[in-house]
Write an enzyme that holds these catalytic residues in place. Structure first.
Site, PDB file in Angstrom:
ATOM      1  N   LYS A 265       0.873  -1.179   0.000  1.00 52.37           N
ATOM      2  CA  LYS A 265       0.000   0.000   0.000  1.00 52.37           C
ATOM      3  C   LYS A 265       0.909   1.228   0.000  1.00 52.37           C
ATOM      4  CE  LYS A 265      -3.853   1.627   2.971  1.00 52.37           C
ATOM      5  NZ  LYS A 265      -4.638   1.283   4.192  1.00 52.37           N
TER       6      LYS A 265
ATOM      7  N   SER B  24      -9.515   1.318   3.306  1.00 52.56           N
ATOM      8  CA  SER B  24      -8.668   2.106   2.446  1.00 52.56           C
ATOM      9  C   SER B  24      -7.641   1.304   1.661  1.00 52.56           C
ATOM     10  CB  SER B  24      -7.960   3.176   3.270  1.00 52.56           C
ATOM     11  OG  SER B  24      -7.094   2.572   4.212  1.00 52.56           O
TER      12      SER B  24
ATOM     13  N   SER C 121      -9.470  -1.176   7.477  1.00 49.14           N
ATOM     14  CA  SER C 121      -8.951  -1.006   6.117  1.00 49.14           C
ATOM     15  C   SER C 121      -8.248  -2.195   5.493  1.00 49.14           C
ATOM     16  CB  SER C 121      -8.018   0.194   6.059  1.00 49.14           C
ATOM     17  OG  SER C 121      -8.792   1.358   5.935  1.00 49.14           O
TER      18      SER C 121
HETATM   19  N1  GLN Z   1     -12.822   3.380   7.015  1.00 48.96           N
HETATM   20  C1  GLN Z   1     -12.208   3.795   8.247  1.00 48.96           C
HETATM   21  C2  GLN Z   1     -11.931   5.261   8.217  1.00 48.96           C
HETATM   22  O1  GLN Z   1     -12.175   5.863   7.208  1.00 48.96           O
HETATM   23  C3  GLN Z   1     -10.949   3.005   8.508  1.00 48.96           C
HETATM   24  C4  GLN Z   1      -9.787   3.430   7.725  1.00 48.96           C
HETATM   25  C5  GLN Z   1      -8.565   2.599   7.984  1.00 48.96           C
HETATM   26  O2  GLN Z   1      -8.657   1.543   8.597  1.00 48.96           O
HETATM   27  N2  GLN Z   1      -7.439   3.107   7.548  1.00 48.96           N
HETATM   28  O3  GLN Z   1     -11.481   5.816   9.185  1.00 48.96           O
END
Ligand code: GLN
Length: 471
Positions: free
Chosen positions: A73, A148, A172
């Site tokens: 990532k 994400s 994520s």
């Molecule tokens: N979807 C969650 C957020 O937007 C988690 C994001 C993540 O785990 N990086 O905060």
């Protein structure tokens, strides 16, 4: 899926000379090019990857992951390409050192071939918050891959590499694994070093693998887990490691279904899939009960206070002075900060900075941040009690399958609600995995298995058995 052998088979083939690392890296790069329309990848590290592959083939680099290509990532600091975290403010940033996880993988002979797309700074659930482009779901290009770590999940499902690294602050790794159809492993908080990973919420962030199988996830975890002097929150690895999984039967394993996650907010077809999966585990010998975690319904609200609070602090370092985007012309220092940050950050980063600054400010701190911390503590205690009754918890990963691109972008709250089943685990810090469990109208659905902190090996063992039972 299916162009790759298992990770240990690939490494075994390379080590015995049957496979060439250069061929594997070229295969990976070719698939990345062939499937470019999915926009899973921000940049490849082609030159460096091929150079390292030659060193592996020459026997100069050896190890348990010899010649295995992987994708990181783009919030992992890595050599060979820029590290942008999919944000405009980091465009042009070349990492001066690599993330510990990448270093550990490289020390075992793995080869990073590309950097995957994400929601900028990992703020999001769909990759639509990437400042660059939205990744498409491998099963339906009109839908999101989850987020994400959506680029990482899509890349694995599209066969671009045998595995990818992701980060999980509120879901994520697990949610894109569920939306795209692969295994996503979120280790116990602190088990994998966060050094060299762009910080989001430092008390919540973990690093983990996205893979095609549980066995592959266990092997990657085994390589990247453990204490690191560069991250003071890291913990000791399990002395038995994570690859010797217990394959005794499911008989007698106590599994608790999380009642709070089986309610009306869930697509009924997902409830059906989770219940079906639980039934299969029961048929294989597991003892299933229901577990209540009364504070869980407050987890999402607590997360969207605590996480932005940490985000607002962590994003303070992007001021355009030492690295990343600088606006240029400015009247004074403050003007320079404001212009660089104003232009460099996207909408979602700004939203989180504002929420985070607000909940931490005098007069509001007690009402928001302190209350949220109280919820977090209650949740940790309730979870500890639950794990006295059962060995594992089970539930859905997300309330829906992959949604249409653009469907939720106008409504941030709706987008946040999609995290309702994953954020609790991050607040608690325990281990969790998303496993493919079925599909609805051609779209994958994962189930989530959870274990107490530091029980990663036990969780992976259960997941391996569940994988067989659910196949
Ligand atoms: N979807 C969650 C957020 O937007 C988690 C994001 C993540 O785990 N990086 O905060």
């Amino acid at each position: 899926m299916g162009q790759w052998l298992s990770i240990s088979q690939i490494a075994g083939g390379v080590s015995s000379g049957k496979l060439k690392a250069v061929d594997l890296v070229e295969q990976s790069l070719k698939i990345i090019t062939d499937k470019k329309e999915y926009d899973a990848i921000i940049a490849t590290t082609e030159e460096r990857a091929l150079r390292r592959a030659q060193q592996v083939d020459a026997g100069e680099i050896t190890g348990r992951l010899a010649g295995v290509p992987f994708i990181a990532k783009d919030n992992f600091l890595a050599f060979g390409a820029e590290t942008t975290a999919a944000s405009n403010i980091l465009r042009g940033f070349n990492a001066p050192y690599q993330a510990t996880a990448i270093e550990k993988l490289e020390a075992e002979g793995a080869i990073c071939v590309a950097k995957a797309n994400l929601d900028a700074f990992a703020h999001g659930t769909s990759t639509e918050n990437s400042d660059f482009f939205t990744t498409k779901n491998p099963h339906d290009k009109t839908r999101v891959p989850g987020g994400s770590s959506g680029g990482s999940a899509a890349a694995v499902v599209l066969d671009m590499a045998p595995f990818a690294l992701g980060t999980d602050t509120g879901g994520s790794i697990r949610q894109p694994a569920s939306f795209s159809g692969c295994v996503g492993y979120k280790p116990t908080y602190g088990l994998v070093s966060r050094s060299g990973v762009v910080a989001m919420g430092s008390s919540l962030d973990v690093i983990g693998p996205l893979t095609r199988t549980v066995e592959d996830a266990a092997l990657v975890l085994d390589v990247i887990a453990g204490r690191d002097d560069l991250d003071g929150t890291t913990i000791e690895r399990d002395p038995a490691g994570y690859t010797k999984l217990d394959d005794s039967s499911l008989k007698g394993k106590k599994i608790g279904v999380v009642c709070e996650h089986m309610g009306e907010e869930l697509d009924p077809k997902i409830i059906e899939i989770v219940n079906g999966a639980v039934k299969k585990l029961e048929d294989a010998g597991a003892e299933v009960t229901e577990i209540r975690l009364p504070s869980l319904p407050m987890a999402l609200a607590a997360y969207y206070i605590l996480c932005p609070a940490e985000v607002s602090s962590n994003l303070g370092r992007y001021d355009g002075q030492r690295f990343g985007y600088n606006f240029g012309e400015a009247k004074n220092m403050n003007d320079s900060y404001s212009k660089s940050r104003g232009r460099g950050f996207g909408k979602e980063a700004k939203r989180r900075i504002m929420i985070g600054t607000h909940v931490l400010s005098t007069g509001y701190y007690d009402a928001y941040y302190k209350q949220a911390q109280t919820v977090r503590t209650k949740l940790i205690n309730e979870c500890e009690e639950a794990f006295k009754q059962v060995d594992f918890l089970v539930g859905p990963v997300a309330p829906t399958t992959a949604f249409k691109i653009g469907e939720n972008t106008g409504d941030p709250l709706k987008m946040y609600l999609g995290d309702v089943m994953t954020v609790g685990v991050n607040l608690i810090g325990n281990a969790a995995i998303s496993l493919p469990a079925g599909e609805i109208e051609g779209l994958p659905v994962g189930i989530q298995l959870m274990a107490p902190q530091r029980e990663d090996r036990k969780l992976l063992s259960l997941a391996k058995q569940a994988e067989e039972v659910l196949a």
